[in-house]
Design a protein around this motif. Structure first.
Motif, PDB file in Angstrom:
ATOM      1  N   VAL A  25     -14.248  74.090 102.803  1.00 43.24           N
ATOM      2  CA  VAL A  25     -14.892  73.970 104.111  1.00 43.24           C
ATOM      3  C   VAL A  25     -15.650  75.263 104.419  1.00 43.24           C
ATOM      4  O   VAL A  25     -15.056  76.340 104.398  1.00 43.24           O
ATOM      5  CB  VAL A  25     -13.839  73.708 105.212  1.00 43.24           C
ATOM      6  N   PRO A  26     -16.945  75.170 104.704  1.00 43.13           N
ATOM      7  CA  PRO A  26     -17.684  76.379 105.088  1.00 43.13           C
ATOM      8  C   PRO A  26     -17.077  77.011 106.339  1.00 43.13           C
ATOM      9  O   PRO A  26     -16.613  76.305 107.240  1.00 43.13           O
ATOM     10  CB  PRO A  26     -19.103  75.863 105.373  1.00 43.13           C
ATOM     11  N   TYR A  27     -17.098  78.328 106.402  1.00 46.22           N
ATOM     12  CA  TYR A  27     -16.457  79.060 107.488  1.00 46.22           C
ATOM     13  C   TYR A  27     -16.918  78.593 108.865  1.00 46.22           C
ATOM     14  O   TYR A  27     -16.120  78.469 109.792  1.00 46.22           O
ATOM     15  CB  TYR A  27     -16.702  80.565 107.339  1.00 46.22           C
ATOM     16  N   TYR A  37     -18.031  75.668 109.767  1.00 49.28           N
ATOM     17  CA  TYR A  37     -18.015  74.206 109.890  1.00 49.28           C
ATOM     18  C   TYR A  37     -17.192  73.766 111.095  1.00 49.28           C
ATOM     19  O   TYR A  37     -16.062  74.192 111.276  1.00 49.28           O
ATOM     20  CB  TYR A  37     -17.442  73.574 108.618  1.00 49.28           C
ATOM     21  N   GLY A  41     -13.515  75.177 109.688  1.00 49.15           N
ATOM     22  CA  GLY A  41     -13.762  76.257 108.733  1.00 49.15           C
ATOM     23  C   GLY A  41     -12.954  77.509 109.040  1.00 49.15           C
ATOM     24  O   GLY A  41     -12.396  78.141 108.146  1.00 49.15           O
ATOM     25  N   SER A  71      -9.838  79.168 106.839  1.00 49.56           N
ATOM     26  CA  SER A  71      -9.838  80.593 106.508  1.00 49.56           C
ATOM     27  C   SER A  71      -8.535  81.267 106.944  1.00 49.56           C
ATOM     28  O   SER A  71      -7.960  82.071 106.196  1.00 49.56           O
ATOM     29  CB  SER A  71     -11.030  81.275 107.181  1.00 49.56           C
TER      30      SER A  71
END
Length: 158
Positions: A109-111, A113, A122, A126
Motif C-alpha cells: 500500500v502506498p504511504y 493511500y 498507507g 507503515s
C-alpha cells in the motif's frame, strides 16, 4: 438514607448533565446510522460543532475507571459501543488491507493511500512495519498480517 432511597428510584441530581448526556447519546445514534459503527474519531465534531469524539472518548475513560453507571453502560452496549477502540480500529484496518489486497494483488500500500471515507491505510500499514521492526507488534497481529503475505520490508520486494 433518603439519598440512597432516591438514588435507588433513579432520581437525577444533575438534570443538566443528564440531558446533555442523552443528547450526546442521540448524536451517537445518528452517527452510527450514517457510519455503521460507534468508532467515532477523537477529533470528530458534528455539523453543529459538538465534539462527539471527545464525548465518546470520555465514556470509554469513565467506563474503564468504573465510573460509568450501569444504565449508561447498557445504553451504549445496546447501541454496539466498542469499549476498546484501539483493538477494534486495528481489526477494521486489517479488513481494509484484505480488501486492498483483493483489488491490487498485494499488500504494498502506498504511504499516502486513502480508502473511501478517509481511512489512511498507507499510514496504518507503515505503522505496522515500524511496530514489527521494534518488536512491538503482538504475535497475533503479526500472524494476521503474515497470513496475507504482508511485506515487512517493501523496498526489498521490488
Amino acid at each position: 438514607e433518603r439519598t440512597q432511597q432516591l438514588e435507588e428510584l433513579g432520581f437525577v441530581w444533575d438534570l443538566h448533565t443528564a440531558v446533555k448526556w442523552g443528547n450526546n447519546l442521540g448524536r451517537l445514534v445518528r452517527y452510527k446510522e450514517g457510519q455503521g459503527d460507534c468508532l467515532v474519531r477523537k477529533n470528530y465534531e458534528t455539523e453543529g460543532g459538538v465534539k462527539l469524539g471527545t464525548w465518546v472518548s470520555k465514556q470509554r475513560t469513565e467506563y474503564s475507571k468504573g465510573a460509568l453507571s450501569v444504565e449508561r453502560t447498557q445504553q451504549l452496549e445496546e447501541l454496539g459501543f466498542v469499549w476498546d477502540a484501539f483493538t477494534a480500529e486495528w481489526g477494521e484496518n486489517l479488513g481494509r488491507l484484505v480488501r486492498y489486497k483483493e483489488g491490487h494483488g498485494d499488500c504494498l500500500v502506498p504511504y499516502r493511500y486513502e480508502m473511501e471515507g478517509g481511512a489512511q491505510l498507507g499510514k496504518w500499514v507503515s505503522r505496522q512495519r515500524v511496530a514489527f521492526s521494534k518488536g512491538a507488534l503482538s504475535k497475533e497481529r503479526t500472524q494476521h498480517l503474515e497470513e496475507l503475505n504482508f511485506a515487512w520490508s517493501p523496498n526489498k520486494t521490488k
